[in-house]
Design a protein around this motif. Structure first.
Motif, short mmCIF file in Angstrom:
data_model
loop_
_atom_site.label_atom_id
_atom_site.label_comp_id
_atom_site.label_asym_id
_atom_site.label_seq_id
_atom_site.Cartn_x
_atom_site.Cartn_y
_atom_site.Cartn_z
N ARG A 202 10.70 -26.24 -34.98
CA ARG A 202 9.63 -26.44 -36.02
C ARG A 202 8.76 -27.24 -35.28
N HIS A 203 7.56 -27.07 -35.50
CA HIS A 203 6.36 -27.78 -34.71
C HIS A 203 6.22 -29.07 -35.91
N HIS B 30 9.51 -18.49 -29.54
CA HIS B 30 9.30 -17.81 -30.83
C HIS B 30 8.19 -17.07 -30.91
N ARG C 187 4.86 -17.73 -33.41
CA ARG C 187 4.73 -19.15 -33.68
C ARG C 187 5.17 -20.16 -32.55
N ARG D 263 -0.65 -23.91 -28.72
CA ARG D 263 0.08 -22.45 -29.51
C ARG D 263 -0.33 -21.10 -28.80
N SER E 234 5.12 -22.73 -29.28
CA SER E 234 4.37 -23.90 -29.19
C SER E 234 5.10 -24.79 -28.44
N GLN F 36 -1.70 -17.87 -28.79
CA GLN F 36 -2.48 -17.04 -29.80
C GLN F 36 -3.27 -16.32 -28.77
#
Length: 113
Positions: free
Chosen positions: A44-45, A66, A69, A88, A71, A90
């Motif tokens: 988790r970020h 992931h 998501r 991230r 990062s 994107q």
């Protein structure tokens, strides 16, 4: 700077909590030289400045693998603090987010010990 795969705080699932996590948290509280704790495991970020509670700044960059998501962090350190830029995945490329400047608060952490 202290690095560890596991976070020192309780995880969502008690079966995945770090054995002796309380001892690690006590070490982080007792040693004001540790200003930054980098961990993974949760994917988790996280950027958390918990210095007011006597702990260091805590970073979990997430995971580059992931889907949807991914990062990672770029961390620039200096005498007064650090600049954390999260990247991230994107639109088929790594994109930097707004950098976050975090200041070391050794004086406050020393006072709380």
């Amino acid at each position: 700077v202290m690095l560890n795969h596991y976070p020192f705080f309780d995880h969502d699932d008690p079966t995945r909590s770090l054995t002796r996590g309380d001892a690690l948290m006590a070490r982080l509280r007792d040693d004001p030289r540790i200003c930054l704790y980098l961990h993974g495991h949760t994917h988790r970020h996280i950027i958390a400045d918990v210095q007011p509670s006597g702990l260091p700044i805590v970073l979990d960059s997430g995971s580059v693998a992931h889907q949807g998501r991914a990062s990672w962090h770029l961390i620039d350190l200096d005498e007064t603090g650090c600049l954390v830029t999260a990247y991230r995945w994107q639109e088929e490329r790594w994109q930097a987010t707004e950098p976050r400047r975090l200041l070391w608060n050794r004086k406050e952490r020393t006072r709380l010990v």
